[in-house]
Design an enzyme around this catalytic site. Structure first.
Site, mmCIF file in Angstrom:
data_model
loop_
_atom_site.group_PDB
_atom_site.id
_atom_site.type_symbol
_atom_site.label_atom_id
_atom_site.label_comp_id
_atom_site.label_asym_id
_atom_site.label_seq_id
_atom_site.Cartn_x
_atom_site.Cartn_y
_atom_site.Cartn_z
ATOM 1 N N LYS A 15 0.849 -1.211 0.000
ATOM 2 C CA LYS A 15 0.000 0.000 0.000
ATOM 3 C C LYS A 15 0.880 1.255 0.000
ATOM 4 C CE LYS A 15 -4.043 -2.372 1.623
ATOM 5 N NZ LYS A 15 -5.341 -2.330 2.293
ATOM 6 N N HIS A 97 -8.131 -2.632 -6.957
ATOM 7 C CA HIS A 97 -8.147 -2.717 -5.498
ATOM 8 C C HIS A 97 -9.224 -1.784 -4.951
ATOM 9 C CE1 HIS A 97 -6.958 -2.473 -1.300
ATOM 10 N NE2 HIS A 97 -6.316 -3.605 -1.498
ATOM 11 N N GLU A 145 -12.124 -9.246 -1.310
ATOM 12 C CA GLU A 145 -11.786 -8.558 -0.056
ATOM 13 C C GLU A 145 -12.962 -7.682 0.383
ATOM 14 O OE1 GLU A 145 -7.097 -7.815 -0.097
ATOM 15 O OE2 GLU A 145 -8.221 -6.146 -0.903
ATOM 16 N N ALA A 206 -1.918 -6.933 3.841
ATOM 17 C CA ALA A 206 -1.071 -5.746 3.906
ATOM 18 C C ALA A 206 -0.645 -5.427 5.328
ATOM 19 C CB ALA A 206 -1.795 -4.552 3.291
ATOM 20 N N SER A 207 -1.581 -4.897 6.132
ATOM 21 C CA SER A 207 -1.188 -4.253 7.387
ATOM 22 C C SER A 207 -0.477 -5.174 8.363
ATOM 23 C CB SER A 207 -2.414 -3.606 8.059
ATOM 24 O OG SER A 207 -3.498 -4.499 8.124
HETATM 25 O O1 G3P Z 1 -4.600 -5.697 -0.566
HETATM 26 C C1 G3P Z 1 -4.707 -6.280 0.684
HETATM 27 C C2 G3P Z 1 -5.604 -5.546 1.560
HETATM 28 O O2 G3P Z 1 -6.554 -4.718 1.041
HETATM 29 C C3 G3P Z 1 -5.947 -6.160 2.841
HETATM 30 O O3 G3P Z 1 -5.419 -5.282 3.758
HETATM 31 O O4 G3P Z 1 -4.432 -4.632 5.865
HETATM 32 O O5 G3P Z 1 -6.540 -5.964 5.833
HETATM 33 O O6 G3P Z 1 -4.388 -7.044 5.188
HETATM 34 P P1 G3P Z 1 -5.191 -5.773 5.256
#
Ligand code: G3P
Length: 228
Positions: A15, A97, A145, A206-207
């Protein structure tokens, strides 16, 4: 030649997290490479576009863009050109995304352009119905997602397992070949195991990794259910 990605895959989206920017993007990607190689697992990294060249120079795991446009070389100011991604060592791209949504027609055009260039495409979606639309475009992978769980630390695979099972069942009616991934809130090996048990072929996250002080420890936890 079309890029192939090992499944199950752990795809790490950097990100615009400051902890995964510039030289820190290289450091994080190097940690991902170490874990991938030491444990023979498939890990993909998606740094910010301005960091792609330095990351692709530094690591020998698949480096993805977070976006790509369908434009051709020429009069497309500000576009992310596929040819330039290839020239900079990139082998695939995220598309659509939730934080950078595209029109469906533009997703289609970008997937076709990526196909021509041999780039792997992961089209992100927000629910099972949109996942079916994305699968009909025939990208390499679809990653579902639910937006409300993104960045929440609450895993889609535990909090909304039906999103994954519905996505898998509905996609397989229209496309037998596309890889199916899921993401949002994935943080632990337990989350990854639940995702795979529900029919996902990998996770996009991501996070949990990008914001961690100890990304290697987090990665080792994530891969635990997929190593022998
Ligand atoms: O692209 C992956 C993302 O949108 C998920 O983010 O931080 O919930 O793993 P996160």
């Amino acid at each position: 030649m079309m890029t192939k990605i090992g499944l199950p895959v752990i795809a790490i989206n950097f990100k615009t997290y400051p902890q995964a920017t510039g030289e820190r993007a290289v450091a994080l990607a190097t940690t991902c490479e170490k874990v991938a190689k030491e444990h023979a697992v498939s890990i993909v990294v998606a740094p910010q576009i301005p960091d792609l060249f330095r990351v692709a120079e530094a690591v020998d795991i698949p480096v993805f863009s977070q976006h790509m446009d369908a434009g051709d070389p020429g009069r497309f100011t500000g576009h992310v050109l596929g040819e330039t991604l290839v020239e900079n060592g990139v082998v695939g791209t995220l598309l659509n995304h939730s934080e950078n949504r595209m029109l469906l027609a533009d997703v289609d055009a970008s997937v076709r352009k990526a196909d021509d260039l041999g780039l792997y495409t992961i089209v992100c979606t927000n629910n099972p119905v949109v996942s079916v639309a994305a699968a009909s475009i025939k990208p390499s992978a679809v990653a579902v997602e639910p937006p409300e769980l993104i960045g929440s630390g609450i895993s889609v695979s535990q909090a909304q397992p039906e999103i994954i099972t519905d996505t898998v069942n509905m996609i397989r009616d229209v496309n037998k070949d596309v890889a199916i991934l899921c993401g949002a809130g994935i943080s632990t090996g337990t989350d990854v195991k639940a995702a795979i048990d529900l029919g996902s072929q990998g996770v996009l996250l991501a996070s949990a990794v990008a914001k961690s002080d100890k990304p290697e420890d987090v990665l080792l936890g994530l891969i635990e259910p997929i190593i022998n």
